[in-house]
Design a protein around this motif. Sequence first.
Motif, PDB file in Angstrom:
ATOM      1  N   THR A  16       0.829  -1.204   0.000  1.00  0.00           N
ATOM      2  CA  THR A  16       0.000   0.000   0.000  1.00  0.00           C
ATOM      3  C   THR A  16       0.864   1.255   0.000  1.00  0.00           C
ATOM      4  O   THR A  16       0.627   2.193  -0.763  1.00  0.00           O
ATOM      5  N   THR A  17       1.878   1.271   0.845  1.00  0.00           N
ATOM      6  CA  THR A  17       2.788   2.421   0.894  1.00  0.00           C
ATOM      7  C   THR A  17       3.554   2.541  -0.410  1.00  0.00           C
ATOM      8  O   THR A  17       3.718   3.647  -0.943  1.00  0.00           O
ATOM      9  N   ALA A  18       3.999   1.423  -0.962  1.00  0.00           N
ATOM     10  CA  ALA A  18       4.716   1.440  -2.239  1.00  0.00           C
ATOM     11  C   ALA A  18       3.823   2.014  -3.345  1.00  0.00           C
ATOM     12  O   ALA A  18       4.288   2.792  -4.183  1.00  0.00           O
ATOM     13  N   GLN A  19       2.545   1.648  -3.344  1.00  0.00           N
ATOM     14  CA  GLN A  19       1.621   2.181  -4.350  1.00  0.00           C
ATOM     15  C   GLN A  19       1.419   3.684  -4.172  1.00  0.00           C
ATOM     16  O   GLN A  19       1.363   4.435  -5.155  1.00  0.00           O
ATOM     17  N   GLY A 106      17.364   2.126   0.430  1.00  0.00           N
ATOM     18  CA  GLY A 106      16.967   1.284   1.547  1.00  0.00           C
ATOM     19  C   GLY A 106      16.947   1.997   2.883  1.00  0.00           C
ATOM     20  O   GLY A 106      16.879   1.357   3.921  1.00  0.00           O
ATOM     21  N   ARG A 107      17.027   3.308   2.862  1.00  0.00           N
ATOM     22  CA  ARG A 107      16.908   4.053   4.107  1.00  0.00           C
ATOM     23  C   ARG A 107      15.450   4.018   4.544  1.00  0.00           C
ATOM     24  O   ARG A 107      14.557   3.907   3.715  1.00  0.00           O
ATOM     25  N   PRO A 108      15.203   4.157   5.837  1.00  0.00           N
ATOM     26  CA  PRO A 108      13.806   4.173   6.281  1.00  0.00           C
ATOM     27  C   PRO A 108      13.045   5.315   5.594  1.00  0.00           C
ATOM     28  O   PRO A 108      13.489   6.445   5.607  1.00  0.00           O
ATOM     29  N   ALA A 109      11.935   4.974   4.986  1.00  0.00           N
ATOM     30  CA  ALA A 109      11.115   5.974   4.295  1.00  0.00           C
ATOM     31  C   ALA A 109      10.029   6.449   5.254  1.00  0.00           C
ATOM     32  O   ALA A 109       9.479   5.654   6.009  1.00  0.00           O
ATOM     33  N   PRO A 110       9.738   7.728   5.212  1.00  0.00           N
ATOM     34  CA  PRO A 110       8.642   8.213   6.070  1.00  0.00           C
ATOM     35  C   PRO A 110       7.330   7.602   5.625  1.00  0.00           C
ATOM     36  O   PRO A 110       7.119   7.358   4.446  1.00  0.00           O
ATOM     37  N   SER A 111       6.461   7.356   6.568  1.00  0.00           N
ATOM     38  CA  SER A 111       5.143   6.792   6.246  1.00  0.00           C
ATOM     39  C   SER A 111       4.204   7.915   5.865  1.00  0.00           C
ATOM     40  O   SER A 111       4.212   8.961   6.497  1.00  0.00           O
ATOM     41  N   PRO A 112       3.398   7.700   4.828  1.00  0.00           N
ATOM     42  CA  PRO A 112       2.418   8.735   4.487  1.00  0.00           C
ATOM     43  C   PRO A 112       1.416   8.848   5.616  1.00  0.00           C
ATOM     44  O   PRO A 112       1.058   7.869   6.237  1.00  0.00           O
ATOM     45  N   ASN A 113       0.988  10.075   5.896  1.00  0.00           N
ATOM     46  CA  ASN A 113      -0.026  10.234   6.943  1.00  0.00           C
ATOM     47  C   ASN A 113      -1.380  10.475   6.283  1.00  0.00           C
ATOM     48  O   ASN A 113      -1.476  10.588   5.079  1.00  0.00           O
ATOM     49  N   GLY A 114      -2.393  10.561   7.073  1.00  0.00           N
ATOM     50  CA  GLY A 114      -3.749  10.703   6.554  1.00  0.00           C
ATOM     51  C   GLY A 114      -3.984  11.956   5.748  1.00  0.00           C
ATOM     52  O   GLY A 114      -4.931  12.038   4.986  1.00  0.00           O
ATOM     53  N   ALA A 115      -3.121  12.967   5.903  1.00  0.00           N
ATOM     54  CA  ALA A 115      -3.316  14.220   5.180  1.00  0.00           C
ATOM     55  C   ALA A 115      -2.838  14.124   3.735  1.00  0.00           C
ATOM     56  O   ALA A 115      -3.095  15.009   2.944  1.00  0.00           O
ATOM     57  N   CYS A 116      -2.135  13.083   3.386  1.00  0.00           N
ATOM     58  CA  CYS A 116      -1.582  12.955   2.027  1.00  0.00           C
ATOM     59  C   CYS A 116      -2.501  12.166   1.138  1.00  0.00           C
ATOM     60  O   CYS A 116      -3.190  11.315   1.537  1.00  0.00           O
TER      61      CYS A 116
END
Length: 116
Positions: A16-19, A106-116
């Motif tokens: 889901t995050t990748a998409q 491969g660094r930690p990617a920020p997670s999208p939040n509900g505002a995005c």
Amino acid sequence: MNDEGVVGVTELLDRTTAQTYASWFRALADPTRVQIVEYLARQAQAMSVGEIVTAIGLAQSTVSQHLKILTEVRFVLVEPVGSARHYRINDACVDCFPSAADVVMGRPAPSPNGAC
């Protein structure tokens, strides 16, 4: 994740995050859209299509099509002002947009939040 909460090397970014990230990268895969996002971010205010057209120097229909794509991924927000529509940067999305280098390296990617 290991005991310290760090993602292991063999774990994949969830689908889901990748998409979500892929849709962001697709939206920014056009130089005009990058210019629009950068311009709106610098202006830090809602602007009419006409104002954006003047700055970008393309036809209104072209700019409107680019704005449509940017609003679909929420990089740009639209606000009705009377019968017009004004566009502004979505700071929440821009703040959580992962850099391509972070994802690829491969660094930690920020997670999208509900505002995005």
